[in-house]
Write an enzyme that holds these catalytic residues in place. Structure first.
Site, PDB file in Angstrom:
ATOM      1  N   CYS A 133       1.057  -0.981   0.151  1.00 56.78           N
ATOM      2  CA  CYS A 133       0.566  -0.243  -0.140  1.00 56.78           C
ATOM      3  C   CYS A 133       1.010   1.042  -0.321  1.00 56.78           C
ATOM      4  CB  CYS A 133      -0.999  -0.135   1.027  1.00 56.78           C
ATOM      5  SG  CYS A 133       0.117  -0.411   2.664  1.00 56.78           S
TER       6      CYS A 133
ATOM      7  N   ARG B 239      -3.390  -0.845   5.151  1.00 59.40           N
ATOM      8  CA  ARG B 239      -4.409  -1.993   4.119  1.00 59.40           C
ATOM      9  C   ARG B 239      -3.438  -3.109   4.077  1.00 59.40           C
ATOM     10  NH1 ARG B 239      -4.559   1.916  -0.297  1.00 59.40           N
ATOM     11  NH2 ARG B 239      -2.762   3.337   1.067  1.00 59.40           N
TER      12      ARG B 239
ATOM     13  N   ASP C  15      -7.969   4.145   1.153  1.00 58.82           N
ATOM     14  CA  ASP C  15      -7.144   4.313   2.139  1.00 58.82           C
ATOM     15  C   ASP C  15      -7.981   4.772   2.477  1.00 58.82           C
ATOM     16  OD1 ASP C  15      -5.224   5.497   3.503  1.00 58.82           O
ATOM     17  OD2 ASP C  15      -4.625   6.816   1.620  1.00 58.82           O
TER      18      ASP C  15
HETATM   19  P1  4NP Z   1      -2.085   2.885   4.211  1.00 57.38           P
HETATM   20  O1  4NP Z   1      -2.052   4.410   4.757  1.00 57.38           O
HETATM   21  O2  4NP Z   1      -1.378   2.805   2.793  1.00 57.38           O
HETATM   22  O3  4NP Z   1      -2.870   1.949   3.805  1.00 57.38           O
HETATM   23  O4  4NP Z   1      -0.249   2.178   4.713  1.00 57.38           O
HETATM   24  C1  4NP Z   1      -1.760   5.569   5.061  1.00 57.38           C
HETATM   25  C2  4NP Z   1      -0.649   5.295   5.388  1.00 57.38           C
HETATM   26  C3  4NP Z   1      -0.493   6.571   5.944  1.00 57.38           C
HETATM   27  C4  4NP Z   1      -0.820   7.929   5.128  1.00 57.38           C
HETATM   28  C5  4NP Z   1      -1.519   7.635   4.181  1.00 57.38           C
HETATM   29  C6  4NP Z   1      -2.073   6.158   3.820  1.00 57.38           C
HETATM   30  N1  4NP Z   1      -0.232   8.940   5.226  1.00 57.38           N
HETATM   31  O5  4NP Z   1       0.053   9.501   3.905  1.00 57.38           O
HETATM   32  O6  4NP Z   1       0.709   8.998   5.979  1.00 57.38           O
END
Ligand code: 4NP
Length: 164
Positions: free
Chosen positions: A12, A18, A127
């Protein structure tokens, strides 16, 4: 790329919501079914914002209520995964594009997670990071729908390679 010891890499953006949840769902399935044992699972992010951190506490809590224990520490996607992983699964189309920007040639082992879901689900695992708690539930619903199908495909290929 080994079919004998298949490996799945979930990817991800941040590797704190995710893909750690996908890893937890998959590890639980593998432990529950002898047919699936021997498949290894890992997760990573296309970005390095959260390297070394545990999964997001909201994701850990939502997963725990369904019996999944998320133990990941965030790390960034590495080019070596193109060769070392049987299947690399991007959670959304942006993750997919970012992974493919790192590939030097074709990378047929890179797929979208939703390739393993029917059309009642969206193309992207949304997300949940900036959203409400129901976003974490929805991610888990999608993962629980897709992960058994991924294992069936991997194990089916392994079985047919043995028969060949
Ligand atoms: P992930 O979610 O891609 O599912 O781990 C996110 C976690 C952090 C961030 C963006 C998406 N962030 O911008 O810090």
């Amino acid at each position: 790329m080994s079919i004998e010891c298949p490996s799945v890499q979930f990817v991800c953006l941040g590797n704190i919501c995710r893909s750690p949840a996908a890893q937890g769902v998959m590890e639980s399935l593998i432990a529950s079914n002898p047919r699936w044992q021997g498949v290894s699972v890992d997760s990573a992010g296309t970005a390095g914002y959260h390297i070394g951190r545990a999964a997001d506490s909201r994701m850990i809590a939502a997963a725990k209520l369904r019996g999944y224990d998320l133990q990941s520490r965030a790390k960034q996607f590495e080019r070596g995964f193109f060769r070392s992983r049987t299947l690399i699964l991007a959670m959304d189309r942006e993750n997919y594009r970012d992974i493919m920007l790192l590939a030097t040639g074709s990378a047929p082992n890179v797929r979208l997670f939703s390739d393993f879901l029917d059309e009642s689900w969206p193309r992207d695992v949304p997300d949940p990071y900036y959203g409400e708690n129901d976003g974490f539930e929805y991610v888990l619903d999608m993962l629980e729908a897709g992960c058994p199908k991924i294992l069936e495909e991997i194990i089916g290929k392994k079985d047919s390679s043995r028969l060949a």
